[in-house]
Scaffold this active site. Sequence first.
Site, PDB file in Angstrom:
ATOM      1  CE  LYS A   1       0.304  -1.746   4.371  1.00 19.13           C
ATOM      2  NZ  LYS A   1       0.435  -3.172   4.728  1.00 19.13           N
TER       3      LYS A   1
ATOM      4  N   GLY B   1      -6.149  -6.766   4.360  1.00 16.89           N
ATOM      5  CA  GLY B   1      -5.790  -8.158   4.610  1.00 16.89           C
ATOM      6  C   GLY B   1      -6.672  -9.120   3.840  1.00 16.89           C
TER       7      GLY B   1
ATOM      8  CG  ASP C   1      -0.881   0.428   7.242  1.00 11.21           C
ATOM      9  OD1 ASP C   1      -0.180  -0.081   6.355  1.00 11.21           O
ATOM     10  OD2 ASP C   1      -1.975  -0.053   7.611  1.00 11.21           O
TER      11      ASP C   1
ATOM     12  CD  GLU D   1      -9.525  -7.508  -2.491  1.00 14.31           C
ATOM     13  OE1 GLU D   1      -9.763  -6.680  -1.583  1.00 14.31           O
ATOM     14  OE2 GLU D   1     -10.213  -7.611  -3.516  1.00 14.31           O
TER      15      GLU D   1
ATOM     16  CE  LYS E   1      -3.430  -1.387   5.311  1.00 13.27           C
ATOM     17  NZ  LYS E   1      -3.579  -2.129   6.577  1.00 13.27           N
TER      18      LYS E   1
ATOM     19  CD  GLU F   1       6.379  -6.302  10.248  1.00 12.16           C
ATOM     20  OE1 GLU F   1       7.477  -6.729  10.639  1.00 12.16           O
ATOM     21  OE2 GLU F   1       5.617  -6.948   9.508  1.00 12.16           O
TER      22      GLU F   1
END
Length: 317
Positions: A99, A128, A194, A123, A198, A183
Amino acid sequence: MKIGIIGIGTIGRGVLELLNKEKENIEKRIGETIEISWICDLNENINNIENYNFTKDYKKVLEDSSVETIIELIGGNSIAFEIAKETLKNKKNLITANKYLLATKGKEIFEIAKENKVKIFFEGAIAGGTPIVSSIYEGIFSGGIKQIRGILNGTSNYILSKMEEGHSFKDALTIAQKEGYAELDSTFDIKGIDTAHKISLLSYLIWDEFIDFEKIVVKGIDHITDKDIEIAKSSGKRYKLIGEASKENELIKIVVKPVLIDKNDPLYNVNDAYNGIESYGHYLEKTFFCGKGAGALPTATSIIGDLYKIRNSNAWY
């Protein structure tokens, strides 16, 4: 279909696992045999590496004229950008869960794909194992979507859920890392970056326009304290990191921030590493999607779904 996989980390291993365990079912649905021609990674310590043609040099994979589709899973937007460009210029299809790459370099990547008449699908990049991308682009696109909002980062949602159980922010992050939902460097997750990647991609899919990433208002969960969580609970509400995109009078607005929501909101009960996305359309009205937003096998499931689209769906441009 001959494929090359570049990046054998958590998600890459999940893809290999699914392709092995569900090979017959996958090939039956796609309509042809799937052959993993190459796997590529800088790390040679990969289980069952002897079962594949392995290389540390991604150019070897791209130079193989028999490889039709590349699955890019290394992350970042530097080397991954070079891999994406070279893949498409070599007239190979591209599947990615990256992304960050698409949100910042997507406009150029899609132009190259269009010029070379190849396909790119992603996708696994957004939610996810929740098939929100295909649902929007191929399913509800005619519903006159005016707004989309949702919980798009499983790590942050998991942390907030753990904080409601009484853990501090620091302890909740540590638990998320131990459970494989975060992470070691979770900066993009907890600062909302993040989620911004998205929601900007969802915005593009709906309105066919890339918004300059620097113009997106982004605020994460790293400032939320134990006290904030307790005050919210006492009033019957809870914090969720929400990414929202809307279009009004031809103007697209994208915002990412923690929001206090009550029990009447469908996102209220989306907890742990799950994602939830709600859209509103002029004709369609409300739709709601919910599913696992993190983890190797949920994301790998979406990537396998993209292999089906390579053969059976039109390009997303």
